[in-house]
Design an enzyme around this catalytic site. Structure first.
Site, mmCIF file in Angstrom:
data_model
loop_
_atom_site.group_PDB
_atom_site.id
_atom_site.type_symbol
_atom_site.label_atom_id
_atom_site.label_comp_id
_atom_site.label_asym_id
_atom_site.label_seq_id
_atom_site.Cartn_x
_atom_site.Cartn_y
_atom_site.Cartn_z
ATOM 1 N N CYS A 116 0.806 -1.228 0.000
ATOM 2 C CA CYS A 116 0.000 0.000 0.000
ATOM 3 C C CYS A 116 0.835 1.271 0.000
ATOM 4 O O CYS A 116 0.308 2.369 -0.168
ATOM 5 C CB CYS A 116 -0.958 0.005 1.185
ATOM 6 N N HIS A 256 -3.440 7.388 2.987
ATOM 7 C CA HIS A 256 -3.822 6.114 2.368
ATOM 8 C C HIS A 256 -5.196 5.714 2.897
ATOM 9 O O HIS A 256 -5.488 5.874 4.080
ATOM 10 C CB HIS A 256 -2.776 5.043 2.715
ATOM 11 N N ASN A 286 -10.273 0.206 -0.291
ATOM 12 C CA ASN A 286 -8.807 0.281 -0.307
ATOM 13 C C ASN A 286 -8.305 -0.226 -1.660
ATOM 14 O O ASN A 286 -8.366 -1.421 -1.946
ATOM 15 C CB ASN A 286 -8.246 -0.576 0.833
#
Ligand code: UT7
Length: 331
Positions: A116, A256, A286
């Site tokens: 990520c 994020h 996500n």
């Protein structure tokens, strides 16, 4: 001679049409809209449907959006980086194919994988090439087809992830706009908490690994959550203290998008109000490497030249970090 900084001069995005809602997930696994919304902030995510379509399909579309909006000639691009945890193929680079398809015929290209944090690390890489004076146009694309590695019978992961892509162009700036500071970290302690067991060199694919579901993402959510909250907050705060910034100096926090609660904890530590925090997790879930550039594309019209942005990410590995960047243009 003034110092060359690396500024973002254009952004672009692509999300697939198919919307997977919390309601539809209720038909696959034992979950419900209320649990997903309160525990994660996610209402829906996008899924790339269509046989033979991989991450490059979305990366190409996001790059084309950027090229078209900014009227950039792809032949002027020096380097294309695709930040991704879900490459089209294991060996042949997704970035190379993407660069060729968008007409970046004079560029070299490669993939960058840091789960990520891939796009955040990609920003640092792009900025270093620009600051050194070696290259003038570096395109960083964050793209992931998370649906290709998700077990839709595992409620711990299938509710979280979605597909998408975003792109940002980095160019030299002599007015001081662009990347100002970064603090990037990693720690191998994270390897066991967020991973795909099989398909790599430790455990190559076999009938057994497929049968055991070892090609899907496995996450120990609670542990990852704990590390994400403390580390994202710490590195974001460090960007402020190290650069003598107060919360009033920050126009945007760009976190994020893994969990609304992690985003809120980071915002609290930095001290910024909710209206200064970029959020689109409710729409996309996500999207791993795509969350940060998707935020930039979604908020582009609200960004003003001179705005101070703090980017922060945390992901598998573990990998994490923060970047302080000043926005370089009015759209
Ligand atoms: O982007 C890369 C980094 N990743 C992250 O940052 C993700 C970090 N982790 C998280 O966001 C959260 O840990 C999750 C969203 C994955 C899970 O939320 P949680 O609050 O940590 O839930 P939990 O796993 O501790 O589970 C709490 C309860 C359990 O029930 P009991 O044992 O308390 O009765 C779970 O079985 O919620 C249950 N549960 C669910 N219930 C409905 C777990 N998943 C679900 C679900 N629907 N999908």
């Amino acid at each position: 001679m003034s110092k060359i900084t690396a500024a973002i001069t254009a952004v672009g995005k692509y999300v697939p049409d198919y919307v997977l809602t919390n309601k539809e997930l209720e038909t696959f696994v034992d979950t419900n809209d209320e649990w997903i919304t309160t525990r994660t902030g996610i209402k829906e995510r996008r899924i790339l449907k269509g046989e033979g379509l991989g991450t490059s399909f979305m990366a190409i579309k996001a790059a084309q959006d950027l090229l078209q909006k900014s009227k950039t000639n792809p032949e002027e691009i020096d380097l294309v980086i695709v930040a991704t945890a879900t490459p089209d193929l294991l060996v042949a680079s997704t970035a190379v194919y993407t660069a060729t398809e968008i007409g970046a015929i004079n560029a070299f290209a490669y993939d960058l994988q840091a789960a990520c944090s891939s796009f955040l690390y990609g920003m640092s890489t792009a900025a270093s090439y620009i600051e050194s004076g070696r290259y003038k146009k570096v395109l960083v694309i964050g793209a992931d087809k998370m649906s290709s590695i998700i077990d839709y019978t595992d409620r711990a992961t299938c509710i979280i992830f979605g597909d998408g892509a975003g792109a940002a162009l980095f160019e030299p700036n002599s007015e001081g706009f662009g990347l100002k500071d970064e603090y990037l970290r990693s720690d191998g302690i994270g390897r066991d908490f967020l991973k795909i067991d099989a398909g790599g060199s430790i455990l190559p694919p076999s009938e057994e690994t497929v049968k055991n579901g070892q090609h899907f993402v496995h996450q120990e959510g609670k542990t990852v959550f704990k590390y994400a909250v403390s580390n994202m907050a710490e590195v974001s705060e460090k960007m402020l203290t190290r650069n003598n910034l107060t919360k009033e100096d920050i126009q945007w926090l760009v976190p994020h998008q893994a969990n609304k609660r992690i985003i809120e904890a980071t915002a609290n530590r930095v001290g910024v109000e909710a209206d200064k925090v970029m959020v689109n997790i409710h729409k996309y879930g996500n999207t791993t490497s795509a969350t940060l550039p998707l935020l930039l594309a979604d908020y582009e019209s609200q960004l003003k030249k001179g705005d101070n942005l703090i980017f922060a990410a945390f992901g598998g590995g573990f990998t994490w970090g923060a970047i302080y960047l000043t926005w370089a243009y009015n759209s």
